[in-house]
Motif scaffolding. Structure first.
Motif, PDB file in Angstrom:
ATOM      1  N   PHE A 191     -17.566  32.504 -41.382  1.00 52.83           N
ATOM      2  CA  PHE A 191     -18.303  31.568 -40.524  1.00 52.83           C
ATOM      3  C   PHE A 191     -17.991  31.817 -39.047  1.00 52.83           C
ATOM      4  O   PHE A 191     -18.891  31.879 -38.204  1.00 52.83           O
ATOM      5  N   GLU A 192     -16.713  31.944 -38.752  1.00 53.11           N
ATOM      6  CA  GLU A 192     -16.309  32.136 -37.359  1.00 53.11           C
ATOM      7  C   GLU A 192     -16.801  33.475 -36.817  1.00 53.11           C
ATOM      8  O   GLU A 192     -17.212  33.582 -35.664  1.00 53.11           O
ATOM      9  N   GLN A 193     -16.790  34.521 -37.672  1.00 52.42           N
ATOM     10  CA  GLN A 193     -17.312  35.817 -37.252  1.00 52.42           C
ATOM     11  C   GLN A 193     -18.804  35.741 -36.941  1.00 52.42           C
ATOM     12  O   GLN A 193     -19.318  36.470 -36.086  1.00 52.42           O
ATOM     13  N   ARG A 194     -19.488  34.843 -37.625  1.00 50.44           N
ATOM     14  CA  ARG A 194     -20.932  34.678 -37.425  1.00 50.44           C
ATOM     15  C   ARG A 194     -21.246  33.748 -36.249  1.00 50.44           C
ATOM     16  O   ARG A 194     -22.408  33.441 -35.988  1.00 50.44           O
ATOM     17  N   GLY A 195     -20.226  33.262 -35.573  1.00 48.59           N
ATOM     18  CA  GLY A 195     -20.442  32.399 -34.419  1.00 48.59           C
ATOM     19  C   GLY A 195     -20.606  30.936 -34.742  1.00 48.59           C
ATOM     20  O   GLY A 195     -20.988  30.131 -33.868  1.00 48.59           O
ATOM     21  N   ILE A 196     -20.330  30.550 -35.972  1.00 51.27           N
ATOM     22  CA  ILE A 196     -20.422  29.138 -36.369  1.00 51.27           C
ATOM     23  C   ILE A 196     -19.164  28.416 -35.892  1.00 51.27           C
ATOM     24  O   ILE A 196     -18.045  28.891 -36.096  1.00 51.27           O
ATOM     25  N   GLU A 197     -19.351  27.281 -35.255  1.00 55.05           N
ATOM     26  CA  GLU A 197     -18.208  26.509 -34.756  1.00 55.05           C
ATOM     27  C   GLU A 197     -17.726  25.568 -35.852  1.00 55.05           C
ATOM     28  O   GLU A 197     -18.499  24.738 -36.362  1.00 55.05           O
ATOM     29  N   LEU A 198     -16.457  25.682 -36.218  1.00 57.85           N
ATOM     30  CA  LEU A 198     -15.867  24.822 -37.242  1.00 57.85           C
ATOM     31  C   LEU A 198     -15.096  23.698 -36.570  1.00 57.85           C
ATOM     32  O   LEU A 198     -14.061  23.927 -35.944  1.00 57.85           O
ATOM     33  N   ALA A 199     -15.607  22.507 -36.701  1.00 57.49           N
ATOM     34  CA  ALA A 199     -14.939  21.322 -36.141  1.00 57.49           C
ATOM     35  C   ALA A 199     -14.336  20.546 -37.307  1.00 57.49           C
ATOM     36  O   ALA A 199     -14.832  19.488 -37.710  1.00 57.49           O
ATOM     37  N   LEU A 200     -13.257  21.096 -37.852  1.00 53.65           N
ATOM     38  CA  LEU A 200     -12.633  20.518 -39.037  1.00 53.65           C
ATOM     39  C   LEU A 200     -11.523  19.554 -38.636  1.00 53.65           C
ATOM     40  O   LEU A 200     -10.979  19.621 -37.548  1.00 53.65           O
ATOM     41  N   GLY A 201     -11.184  18.648 -39.558  1.00 51.63           N
ATOM     42  CA  GLY A 201     -10.191  17.636 -39.245  1.00 51.63           C
ATOM     43  C   GLY A 201     -10.688  16.658 -38.193  1.00 51.63           C
ATOM     44  O   GLY A 201      -9.898  16.084 -37.440  1.00 51.63           O
ATOM     45  N   GLN A 202     -12.009  16.460 -38.143  1.00 52.56           N
ATOM     46  CA  GLN A 202     -12.605  15.584 -37.143  1.00 52.56           C
ATOM     47  C   GLN A 202     -13.564  14.592 -37.805  1.00 52.56           C
ATOM     48  O   GLN A 202     -14.275  14.941 -38.741  1.00 52.56           O
ATOM     49  N   THR A 203     -13.566  13.378 -37.298  1.00 56.14           N
ATOM     50  CA  THR A 203     -14.426  12.324 -37.826  1.00 56.14           C
ATOM     51  C   THR A 203     -15.492  11.963 -36.798  1.00 56.14           C
ATOM     52  O   THR A 203     -15.180  11.739 -35.629  1.00 56.14           O
ATOM     53  N   VAL A 204     -16.742  11.931 -37.228  1.00 55.78           N
ATOM     54  CA  VAL A 204     -17.842  11.579 -36.332  1.00 55.78           C
ATOM     55  C   VAL A 204     -17.756  10.089 -35.981  1.00 55.78           C
ATOM     56  O   VAL A 204     -17.648   9.236 -36.866  1.00 55.78           O
ATOM     57  N   SER A 205     -17.820   9.787 -34.695  1.00 56.32           N
ATOM     58  CA  SER A 205     -17.746   8.392 -34.245  1.00 56.32           C
ATOM     59  C   SER A 205     -19.065   7.896 -33.675  1.00 56.32           C
ATOM     60  O   SER A 205     -19.322   6.693 -33.651  1.00 56.32           O
ATOM     61  N   GLN A 206     -19.941   8.840 -33.233  1.00 56.95           N
ATOM     62  CA  GLN A 206     -21.174   8.402 -32.593  1.00 56.95           C
ATOM     63  C   GLN A 206     -22.171   9.555 -32.460  1.00 56.95           C
ATOM     64  O   GLN A 206     -21.776  10.706 -32.294  1.00 56.95           O
ATOM     65  N   ILE A 265     -20.524  12.959 -31.180  1.00 55.43           N
ATOM     66  CA  ILE A 265     -19.189  12.653 -30.668  1.00 55.43           C
ATOM     67  C   ILE A 265     -18.239  12.473 -31.846  1.00 55.43           C
ATOM     68  O   ILE A 265     -18.538  11.726 -32.791  1.00 55.43           O
ATOM     69  N   THR A 266     -17.090  13.150 -31.815  1.00 57.79           N
ATOM     70  CA  THR A 266     -16.058  12.958 -32.836  1.00 57.79           C
ATOM     71  C   THR A 266     -14.801  12.396 -32.178  1.00 57.79           C
ATOM     72  O   THR A 266     -14.756  12.201 -30.966  1.00 57.79           O
ATOM     73  N   ASP A 267     -13.774  12.165 -32.993  1.00 60.07           N
ATOM     74  CA  ASP A 267     -12.509  11.666 -32.452  1.00 60.07           C
ATOM     75  C   ASP A 267     -11.745  12.741 -31.686  1.00 60.07           C
ATOM     76  O   ASP A 267     -10.718  12.457 -31.071  1.00 60.07           O
ATOM     77  N   LYS A 268     -12.277  13.986 -31.699  1.00 59.77           N
ATOM     78  CA  LYS A 268     -11.570  15.073 -31.010  1.00 59.77           C
ATOM     79  C   LYS A 268     -12.447  15.875 -30.050  1.00 59.77           C
ATOM     80  O   LYS A 268     -11.970  16.794 -29.392  1.00 59.77           O
ATOM     81  N   GLY A 269     -13.737  15.582 -29.998  1.00 62.99           N
ATOM     82  CA  GLY A 269     -14.597  16.365 -29.109  1.00 62.99           C
ATOM     83  C   GLY A 269     -16.039  15.929 -29.184  1.00 62.99           C
ATOM     84  O   GLY A 269     -16.379  14.928 -29.822  1.00 62.99           O
ATOM     85  N   GLU A 270     -16.905  16.691 -28.536  1.00 60.59           N
ATOM     86  CA  GLU A 270     -18.333  16.407 -28.583  1.00 60.59           C
ATOM     87  C   GLU A 270     -19.109  17.719 -28.677  1.00 60.59           C
ATOM     88  O   GLU A 270     -18.673  18.757 -28.173  1.00 60.59           O
ATOM     89  N   TYR A 271     -20.274  17.662 -29.348  1.00 59.11           N
ATOM     90  CA  TYR A 271     -21.020  18.877 -29.671  1.00 59.11           C
ATOM     91  C   TYR A 271     -22.511  18.659 -29.427  1.00 59.11           C
ATOM     92  O   TYR A 271     -23.066  17.614 -29.803  1.00 59.11           O
ATOM     93  N   LYS A 272     -23.154  19.666 -28.813  1.00 59.57           N
ATOM     94  CA  LYS A 272     -24.596  19.605 -28.590  1.00 59.57           C
ATOM     95  C   LYS A 272     -25.317  19.576 -29.936  1.00 59.57           C
ATOM     96  O   LYS A 272     -24.932  20.285 -30.868  1.00 59.57           O
ATOM     97  N   ALA A 273     -26.368  18.786 -30.005  1.00 55.53           N
ATOM     98  CA  ALA A 273     -27.105  18.682 -31.266  1.00 55.53           C
ATOM     99  C   ALA A 273     -28.559  18.315 -31.005  1.00 55.53           C
ATOM    100  O   ALA A 273     -28.851  17.269 -30.433  1.00 55.53           O
ATOM    101  N   ASP A 274     -29.471  19.193 -31.397  1.00 59.79           N
ATOM    102  CA  ASP A 274     -30.898  18.861 -31.400  1.00 59.79           C
ATOM    103  C   ASP A 274     -31.317  18.362 -32.784  1.00 59.79           C
ATOM    104  O   ASP A 274     -32.365  17.760 -32.954  1.00 59.79           O
TER     105      ASP A 274
END
Length: 455
Positions: free
Chosen positions: A199-214, A225-234
């Motif tokens: 997955f990582e070799q293919r450029g997929i971002e793994l946001a593991l150990g994270q819970t979505v908050s919003q 938005i997660t408890d550890k970061g935020e990610y663009k999403a269409d």
């Protein structure tokens, strides 16, 4: 005999097909909220990824087929109440809003499951989608055509398959899961690490150990938005898991705490003439010897078949399940059966494991591939309770073999000495299944030796 069937995906379809064969005079009423039956949701990722071009191939039965055989198909009908004691149900036509009462002699509950939907702020934004049925599949494909950033929430089987499909369609993909590893329920770390690396070799971002908050956006989702970061999403696809769709029967029949209907080996519920099958109910797990919620199409088909056979008299018992499943992600061919080592310990079993990593053919063969194979076994009895395999070559059928072993309480000694053929095109003189069991025996022998020395 009047038979009412609530729900018609895998278990419902199997039940109807077998009732038609076994009891040709039965009057069958089927109530289904969708406008189709027998949808193979495991094909959604293949449909999204363009592997399957004709979505009609994702169905193996049709409404017309059943109607031609005399089945009364109430499509786009929602059962709003069911009085099990009076053998009466109310069904609402979702198109006309008209509600009618129906009586029955036998009730078959195959109401399936529904995606888990936590109350996350922003869940009602456009392009935050679920992934379960045919309508969901079509919506995902339609909306993904014009988006760039896709977030998949949930790293189970459906989630990781969708990640692969979206990446191969040129999307920027992020995979979020609250667990530290993907496929945590099905595989131990040794078997998930190679997939994560790909997955990582293919450029997929793994946001593991994270819970979505919003989910954030104006009308349409733009950010997760997660408890550890935020990610663009269409586009966001929720694949957290499934829960039994059984609220209609709460307090009327016995259930597990999660709402899964408890059935005996003949698919009978705690109430006479009421049967259940598929994702709405629990099934006996041969690894733990306890009822468990294992929502798989294979379990649903077998349980639906058994409902029909036992509808008049209990004649055919369910053999239990091992939760056997397979997966192909990029070059990785993966399968598992029974319990992982961590799941076995959580279930209260005292277990150990054996693992091999080897070329599957003799080294003199010009082409070869690495096989990684693990078995989990109970220390006291040496009974095999789980197995996993991963390879670039396809050894997934070996897990079906071990599934049969788990169902029959096979020990590591029995597997080590089972007669498997040898041919250099296919394996080594000591078959990999024999080999991993021999490794388990050697491990136990070493333990005995140490205990003897200490004594």
């Amino acid at each position: 005999m009047r038979v009412a069937v609530i729900g018609c995906t895998h278990a419902g379809t199997a039940a109807i097909n077998n009732i038609l064969n076994l009891y040709p005079n039965a009057e069958i009423d089927v109530f289904e909220k969708n406008d189709n039956v027998s949808f193979l949701s495991c094909g959604i990722a293949l449909y999204v990824g363009g592997v399957v071009n004709d979505p009609n191939g994702l169905f193996y039965a049709s409404v017309e087929q059943f109607e031609n055989q005399g089945v009364r198909m109430h499509m786009n009908h929602e059962v709003t109440s069911c009085d099990i004691n009076k053998k009466q149900l109310l069904a609402r036509d979702m198109k006309t809003n008209e509600t009618k009462s129906f009586g029955y002699d036998k009730l078959i509950i195959t109401s399936g499951s529904w995606p888990v939907t936590p109350p996350i702020p922003g869940s009602d934004l456009e392009n935050v989608l679920l992934c379960k049925n045919f309508a969901h599949a079509n919506e995902i494909i339609k909306r993904s055509e014009s988006v760039e950033n896709v977030v998949v929430v949930g790293a189970g089987y459906i989630g990781v398959e969708l990640v692969e499909a979206f990446e191969e369609n040129g999307k920027n993909v992020t995979l979020i899961d609250s667990e530290e590893r993907i496929l945590n329920r099905y595989l131990d770390k040794t078997f998930t690490d190679p997939v994560e690396a790909t997955f990582e070799q293919r450029g997929i971002e793994l946001a593991l150990g994270q819970t979505v908050s919003q989910f954030e956006g104006t009308g349409t989702v733009k950010k997760v938005i997660t408890d550890k970061g935020e990610y663009k999403a269409d586009l966001v696809v929720m694949c957290i898991g499934f829960r039994p769709n059984t609220a209609l029967f709460k307090g009327q029949i016995d259930m597990l705490p999660n709402g899964a209907i408890i059935v005996n080996e003949y698919m009978q519920t705690s109430v006479k003439d009421v049967y259940a099958a598929g994702d709405c109910c629990a099934v006996n797990n041969n690894a733990t010897k306890q009822p468990a919620y294992i929502p798989l199409a294979t379990n649903a088909v077998r349980m639906g078949t058994l409902v029909a056979h036992n509808l008049v008299n209990p004649v055919l018992a369910h053999p239990g399940t091992q939760g056997t499943s397979g997966l192909k992600i990029y070059n990785h061919n993966i399968a598992s059966s029974g319990l992982t080592e961590s799941a076995a310990k959580l279930a209260g079993l005292s277990v150990d494991s054996a693992y091999i990593e080897d070329n599957y053919r003799p080294e003199f063969m010009p082409e070869n591939a690495l096989i990684q194979l693990k078995i989990v076994y109970e220390i006291e009895t040496h009974r095999i309770v789980g197995a996993q395999v991963i390879s670039d070559a396809d050894f997934t059928q070996s897990i079906n073999t071990i599934s049969l072993g788990i169902a029959n309480n096979m020990t590591i000694e029995q597997l080590a000495l089972t007669d498997f053929f040898f041919q250099p095109h296919f394996n080594k003189p000591v078959n990999y299944l024999n080999q991993v069991a021999l490794a388990a025996m050697a491990k136990e022998a070493e333990k005995s030796k140490k205990e003897t020395v200490l004594a």
